[in-house]
Write a protein that holds these residues in place. Structure first.
Motif, PDB file in Angstrom:
ATOM      1  N   ASP A 112      -3.619   5.408 -13.597  1.00 21.54           N
ATOM      2  CA  ASP A 112      -4.118   4.983 -12.295  1.00 21.54           C
ATOM      3  C   ASP A 112      -3.497   3.648 -11.924  1.00 21.54           C
ATOM      4  O   ASP A 112      -3.199   2.826 -12.785  1.00 21.54           O
ATOM      5  CB  ASP A 112      -5.641   4.854 -12.299  1.00 21.54           C
ATOM      6  N   ILE A 113      -3.281   3.492 -10.638  1.00 24.40           N
ATOM      7  CA  ILE A 113      -2.864   2.218 -10.077  1.00 24.40           C
ATOM      8  C   ILE A 113      -3.934   1.828  -9.073  1.00 24.40           C
ATOM      9  O   ILE A 113      -4.214   2.577  -8.141  1.00 24.40           O
ATOM     10  CB  ILE A 113      -1.499   2.302  -9.372  1.00 24.40           C
ATOM     11  N   GLU A 114      -4.557   0.679  -9.297  1.00 24.34           N
ATOM     12  CA  GLU A 114      -5.607   0.207  -8.411  1.00 24.34           C
ATOM     13  C   GLU A 114      -5.100  -0.995  -7.625  1.00 24.34           C
ATOM     14  O   GLU A 114      -4.625  -1.965  -8.201  1.00 24.34           O
ATOM     15  CB  GLU A 114      -6.848  -0.204  -9.212  1.00 24.34           C
ATOM     16  N   LEU A 115      -5.216  -0.913  -6.309  1.00 19.00           N
ATOM     17  CA  LEU A 115      -4.832  -2.013  -5.432  1.00 19.00           C
ATOM     18  C   LEU A 115      -6.097  -2.577  -4.810  1.00 19.00           C
ATOM     19  O   LEU A 115      -6.842  -1.857  -4.148  1.00 19.00           O
ATOM     20  CB  LEU A 115      -3.884  -1.515  -4.338  1.00 19.00           C
ATOM     21  N   ASN A 116      -6.360  -3.853  -5.054  1.00 15.87           N
ATOM     22  CA  ASN A 116      -7.506  -4.530  -4.454  1.00 15.87           C
ATOM     23  C   ASN A 116      -6.946  -5.531  -3.450  1.00 15.87           C
ATOM     24  O   ASN A 116      -6.474  -6.606  -3.831  1.00 15.87           O
ATOM     25  CB  ASN A 116      -8.342  -5.237  -5.531  1.00 15.87           C
TER      26      ASN A 116
ATOM     27  N   ASP B 276       1.067   4.081  -2.991  1.00 16.59           N
ATOM     28  CA  ASP B 276       0.850   5.508  -2.722  1.00 16.59           C
ATOM     29  C   ASP B 276       2.026   6.352  -3.199  1.00 16.59           C
ATOM     30  O   ASP B 276       1.834   7.408  -3.816  1.00 16.59           O
ATOM     31  CB  ASP B 276       0.603   5.745  -1.233  1.00 16.59           C
TER      32      ASP B 276
ATOM     33  N   THR C 243       0.835  -1.210   0.000  1.00 10.50           N
ATOM     34  CA  THR C 243       0.000   0.000   0.000  1.00 10.50           C
ATOM     35  C   THR C 243       0.866   1.254   0.000  1.00 10.50           C
ATOM     36  O   THR C 243       0.604   2.201  -0.753  1.00 10.50           O
ATOM     37  CB  THR C 243      -0.948   0.005   1.218  1.00 10.50           C
TER      38      THR C 243
ATOM     39  N   LEU D   5      -3.174  -5.996  -8.382  1.00 16.32           N
ATOM     40  CA  LEU D   5      -2.740  -4.649  -8.751  1.00 16.32           C
ATOM     41  C   LEU D   5      -3.093  -4.454 -10.215  1.00 16.32           C
ATOM     42  O   LEU D   5      -2.795  -5.311 -11.047  1.00 16.32           O
ATOM     43  CB  LEU D   5      -1.224  -4.508  -8.610  1.00 16.32           C
ATOM     44  N   VAL D   6      -3.739  -3.326 -10.537  1.00 13.05           N
ATOM     45  CA  VAL D   6      -4.101  -3.015 -11.917  1.00 13.05           C
ATOM     46  C   VAL D   6      -3.488  -1.672 -12.264  1.00 13.05           C
ATOM     47  O   VAL D   6      -3.674  -0.690 -11.542  1.00 13.05           O
ATOM     48  CB  VAL D   6      -5.630  -2.981 -12.109  1.00 13.05           C
TER      49      VAL D   6
ATOM     50  N   ARG E 263       1.997   6.457  -7.033  1.00 12.76           N
ATOM     51  CA  ARG E 263       0.943   7.367  -7.520  1.00 12.76           C
ATOM     52  C   ARG E 263       1.395   8.819  -7.436  1.00 12.76           C
ATOM     53  O   ARG E 263       1.189   9.595  -8.371  1.00 12.76           O
ATOM     54  CB  ARG E 263      -0.334   7.197  -6.688  1.00 12.76           C
TER      55      ARG E 263
END
Length: 70
Positions: free
Chosen positions: A38-42, A20, A16, A48-49, A23
């Motif tokens: 964008d970086i998406e963390l689920n 951050d 995480t 990670l996308v 980004r």
């Protein structure tokens, strides 16, 4: 004959933090101005996308993210 197990665990808080930091760096870089990024963390799905307009930008984002994880 000796045997051993190798275990690889990911500290989700460290991931995480790296996301951050990546980004923030991407948002401040001139070559990303005015582009989709964008970086998406689920955390639940452990995925990670990385989203961007071009493959080159995604590669650059990946390099930035990996550098923050080291």
């Amino acid at each position: 004959m000796a045997s051993f197990d190798i275990v690889c665990e990911v500290d989700i808080q460290e991931v995480t933090n790296a996301v951050d930091q990546a980004r923030r760096e991407i948002n401040n870089r001139y070559d990303f101005k005015g582009t989709t990024k964008d970086i998406e963390l689920n955390e639940g799905a452990k995925t990670l996308v990385l989203l961007s307009d071009s493959d080159n930008k995604v590669d650059a984002m990946k390099d930035i993210l990996i550098s923050k994880m080291n």
